[in-house]
Design a protein around this motif. Structure first.
Motif, PDB file in Angstrom:
ATOM      1  N   PHE A 141      10.163   1.587  -3.961  1.00  0.00           N
ATOM      2  CA  PHE A 141      10.336   2.854  -3.260  1.00  0.00           C
ATOM      3  C   PHE A 141       9.053   3.688  -3.269  1.00  0.00           C
ATOM      4  N   ASP A 142       8.933   4.539  -2.289  1.00  0.00           N
ATOM      5  CA  ASP A 142       7.863   5.540  -2.260  1.00  0.00           C
ATOM      6  C   ASP A 142       8.098   6.530  -3.402  1.00  0.00           C
ATOM      7  N   ASN A 143       7.112   6.709  -4.251  1.00  0.00           N
ATOM      8  CA  ASN A 143       7.258   7.662  -5.364  1.00  0.00           C
ATOM      9  C   ASN A 143       6.361   8.888  -5.200  1.00  0.00           C
ATOM     10  N   SER A 144       5.941   9.148  -3.953  1.00  0.00           N
ATOM     11  CA  SER A 144       5.047  10.287  -3.702  1.00  0.00           C
ATOM     12  C   SER A 144       5.680  11.616  -4.086  1.00  0.00           C
ATOM     13  N   TYR A 145       6.994  11.712  -3.942  1.00  0.00           N
ATOM     14  CA  TYR A 145       7.708  12.957  -4.228  1.00  0.00           C
ATOM     15  C   TYR A 145       8.707  12.749  -5.354  1.00  0.00           C
ATOM     16  N   GLN A 146       8.275  11.965  -6.379  1.00  0.00           N
ATOM     17  CA  GLN A 146       9.140  11.635  -7.515  1.00  0.00           C
ATOM     18  C   GLN A 146      10.436  10.992  -7.034  1.00  0.00           C
ATOM     19  N   PHE A 147      10.308  10.110  -6.029  1.00  0.00           N
ATOM     20  CA  PHE A 147      11.389   9.305  -5.462  1.00  0.00           C
ATOM     21  C   PHE A 147      12.373  10.106  -4.612  1.00  0.00           C
ATOM     22  N   LYS A 148      12.124  11.372  -4.392  1.00  0.00           N
ATOM     23  CA  LYS A 148      13.018  12.156  -3.551  1.00  0.00           C
ATOM     24  C   LYS A 148      12.802  11.783  -2.087  1.00  0.00           C
ATOM     25  N   PRO A 149      13.880  11.534  -1.324  1.00  0.00           N
ATOM     26  CA  PRO A 149      13.716  11.236   0.101  1.00  0.00           C
ATOM     27  C   PRO A 149      13.387  12.488   0.896  1.00  0.00           C
ATOM     28  N   VAL A 150      12.838  12.299   2.080  1.00  0.00           N
ATOM     29  CA  VAL A 150      12.573  13.404   2.993  1.00  0.00           C
ATOM     30  C   VAL A 150      13.445  13.208   4.225  1.00  0.00           C
ATOM     31  N   ASN A 151      13.586  14.256   5.042  1.00  0.00           N
ATOM     32  CA  ASN A 151      14.444  14.122   6.222  1.00  0.00           C
ATOM     33  C   ASN A 151      13.675  13.789   7.492  1.00  0.00           C
TER      34      ASN A 151
ATOM     35  N   LEU B 143       0.832  -1.200   0.000  1.00  0.00           N
ATOM     36  CA  LEU B 143       0.000   0.000   0.000  1.00  0.00           C
ATOM     37  C   LEU B 143       0.864   1.246   0.000  1.00  0.00           C
ATOM     38  N   ASP B 144       0.382   2.310  -0.638  1.00  0.00           N
ATOM     39  CA  ASP B 144       1.145   3.555  -0.713  1.00  0.00           C
ATOM     40  C   ASP B 144       1.530   4.070   0.673  1.00  0.00           C
ATOM     41  N   GLY B 145       0.613   3.981   1.622  1.00  0.00           N
ATOM     42  CA  GLY B 145       0.858   4.506   2.953  1.00  0.00           C
ATOM     43  C   GLY B 145       1.906   3.760   3.745  1.00  0.00           C
ATOM     44  N   GLU B 146       2.301   2.579   3.270  1.00  0.00           N
ATOM     45  CA  GLU B 146       3.315   1.790   3.971  1.00  0.00           C
ATOM     46  C   GLU B 146       4.729   2.164   3.541  1.00  0.00           C
ATOM     47  N   ARG B 147       4.865   2.866   2.426  1.00  0.00           N
ATOM     48  CA  ARG B 147       6.195   3.150   1.869  1.00  0.00           C
ATOM     49  C   ARG B 147       6.708   4.496   2.348  1.00  0.00           C
ATOM     50  N   GLU B 148       8.022   4.528   2.575  1.00  0.00           N
ATOM     51  CA  GLU B 148       8.630   5.764   3.064  1.00  0.00           C
ATOM     52  C   GLU B 148      10.124   5.749   2.746  1.00  0.00           C
ATOM     53  N   THR B 149      10.643   6.879   2.300  1.00  0.00           N
ATOM     54  CA  THR B 149      12.069   7.019   2.020  1.00  0.00           C
ATOM     55  C   THR B 149      12.584   8.271   2.726  1.00  0.00           C
ATOM     56  N   THR B 150      13.563   8.097   3.598  1.00  0.00           N
ATOM     57  CA  THR B 150      14.151   9.214   4.327  1.00  0.00           C
ATOM     58  C   THR B 150      15.660   9.223   4.102  1.00  0.00           C
ATOM     59  N   ALA B 151      16.284  10.353   4.407  1.00  0.00           N
ATOM     60  CA  ALA B 151      17.734  10.477   4.248  1.00  0.00           C
ATOM     61  C   ALA B 151      18.313  11.259   5.407  1.00  0.00           C
ATOM     62  N   THR B 152      19.583  11.020   5.669  1.00  0.00           N
ATOM     63  CA  THR B 152      20.279  11.790   6.686  1.00  0.00           C
ATOM     64  C   THR B 152      20.412  13.236   6.215  1.00  0.00           C
ATOM     65  N   ASP B 153      20.610  14.143   7.163  1.00  0.00           N
ATOM     66  CA  ASP B 153      20.625  15.570   6.854  1.00  0.00           C
ATOM     67  C   ASP B 153      21.640  15.932   5.774  1.00  0.00           C
ATOM     68  N   ASN B 154      22.786  15.239   5.748  1.00  0.00           N
ATOM     69  CA  ASN B 154      23.822  15.622   4.785  1.00  0.00           C
ATOM     70  C   ASN B 154      23.456  15.300   3.336  1.00  0.00           C
ATOM     71  N   PHE B 155      22.412  14.476   3.118  1.00  0.00           N
ATOM     72  CA  PHE B 155      21.947  14.266   1.747  1.00  0.00           C
ATOM     73  C   PHE B 155      21.524  15.584   1.118  1.00  0.00           C
TER      74      PHE B 155
ATOM     75  N   VAL C  14      23.586  19.272  -6.247  1.00  0.00           N
ATOM     76  CA  VAL C  14      22.322  18.894  -6.899  1.00  0.00           C
ATOM     77  C   VAL C  14      22.523  17.717  -7.831  1.00  0.00           C
ATOM     78  N   SER C  15      23.645  17.679  -8.554  1.00  0.00           N
ATOM     79  CA  SER C  15      23.889  16.586  -9.495  1.00  0.00           C
ATOM     80  C   SER C  15      23.978  15.239  -8.780  1.00  0.00           C
ATOM     81  N   VAL C  16      24.540  15.223  -7.571  1.00  0.00           N
ATOM     82  CA  VAL C  16      24.654  13.983  -6.802  1.00  0.00           C
ATOM     83  C   VAL C  16      23.284  13.562  -6.265  1.00  0.00           C
ATOM     84  N   GLN C  17      22.507  14.524  -5.753  1.00  0.00           N
ATOM     85  CA  GLN C  17      21.150  14.205  -5.299  1.00  0.00           C
ATOM     86  C   GLN C  17      20.320  13.615  -6.441  1.00  0.00           C
ATOM     87  N   LYS C  18      20.402  14.236  -7.609  1.00  0.00           N
ATOM     88  CA  LYS C  18      19.630  13.746  -8.764  1.00  0.00           C
ATOM     89  C   LYS C  18      20.066  12.342  -9.164  1.00  0.00           C
ATOM     90  N   HIS C  19      21.363  12.076  -9.073  1.00  0.00           N
ATOM     91  CA  HIS C  19      21.875  10.749  -9.418  1.00  0.00           C
ATOM     92  C   HIS C  19      21.280   9.686  -8.493  1.00  0.00           C
TER      93      HIS C  19
END
Length: 229
Positions: free
Chosen positions: A211-221, A173-185, A190-195
């Motif tokens: 992966f959670d694709n709610s934010y176009q696969f971008k992790p949150v902190n 289910l969508d609500g079960e997926r989550e992607t987070t990153a450490t602050d230094n991400f 920008v080129s490394v984040q996009k990669h």
């Protein structure tokens, strides 16, 4: 389960040999000697090791797995990675390391070595190694659940001596997926984040991991959604 799509890898200096899996491997057999590993604080069995060079010197990256979980797959309760610099006198100095363990309710874990990258992503003359390892859920009729929408995963990058970690959990289910990153991400170029985001998108598209694709696969902190039971 040592599979997954091959990736472009930076060619090593002439002093290093090319491995069968198209990753840079080390020609110096001394780097796998028991005494060398002991002095470097590496006590788990070395699963893979890679050498590379950049503007700052020569390096060796060890991936080690305990491989102590019984079953069809060679899963581990513990994995380690060690990045060391090869000094002019051939001694090794530690740059960064990771040590992680599977939870008691998980079937085990392993490196996805085919997703290892050793390349200069932002073209600044320094190599940024990327590692991926996965934790597997238990399943009643077999030791580990292999479905792309089960378990959790970590992506680790060593960037200029620091360690950046992306953590992801998945579910049907969508609500079960989550992607987070450490602050230094979020401080990376920008080129490394996009990669890294593209890497996760590719894994999703190839049905390797959900992966959670709610934010176009971008992790949150920090978590932004409640977990679904």
């Amino acid at each position: 389960m040592k599979h997954l799509l091959p990736l472009l890898i930076l060619l090593p200096a002439l002093a290093f040999a090319q491995g069968q899996d198209s990753k840079t491997t080390c020609a110096d057999k001394r780097l796998l000697q028991a005494e060398t590993l002991k002095k470097s604080g590496i006590f788990l069995p070395v699963f893979k090791h890679y050498c590379y060079s950049d503007q700052s010197g020569n390096y060796v990256l060890y991936l080690a797995e305990k491989q102590d979980v019984k079953g069809e797959e060679k899963l581990s309760s513990t994995v380690e990675a060690h990045l060391l610099k090869i000094e002019a006198d051939q001694s090794l100095s530690s740059i960064a390391s990771i040590r992680d363990k599977a939870n008691a309710d998980e079937a085990g874990m392993e490196f996805w070595s085919k997703l290892t990258e050793i390349s200069d992503i932002d073209k600044d003359g320094s190599v940024e190694p990327i590692l991926v390892y996965r934790f597997y859920n238990k399943k009643e009729d077999r030791p580990a659940e292999q479905d792309a929408f089960s378990g959790r995963i970590k992506i680790v990058m060593f960037y200029k001596g620091s360690k950046m970690v992306i953590r992801a959990i998945t579910g049907t289910l969508d609500g079960e997926r989550e992607t987070t990153a450490t602050d230094n991400f979020f401080a990376l170029p920008v080129s490394v984040q996009k990669h890294l985001v593209k890497k996760m998108a590719n894994m999703y598209e190839d049905n390797l991991y959900g992966f959670d694709n709610s934010y176009q696969f971008k992790p949150v902190n920090k978590p932004v959604k409640p977990k679904t039971k």
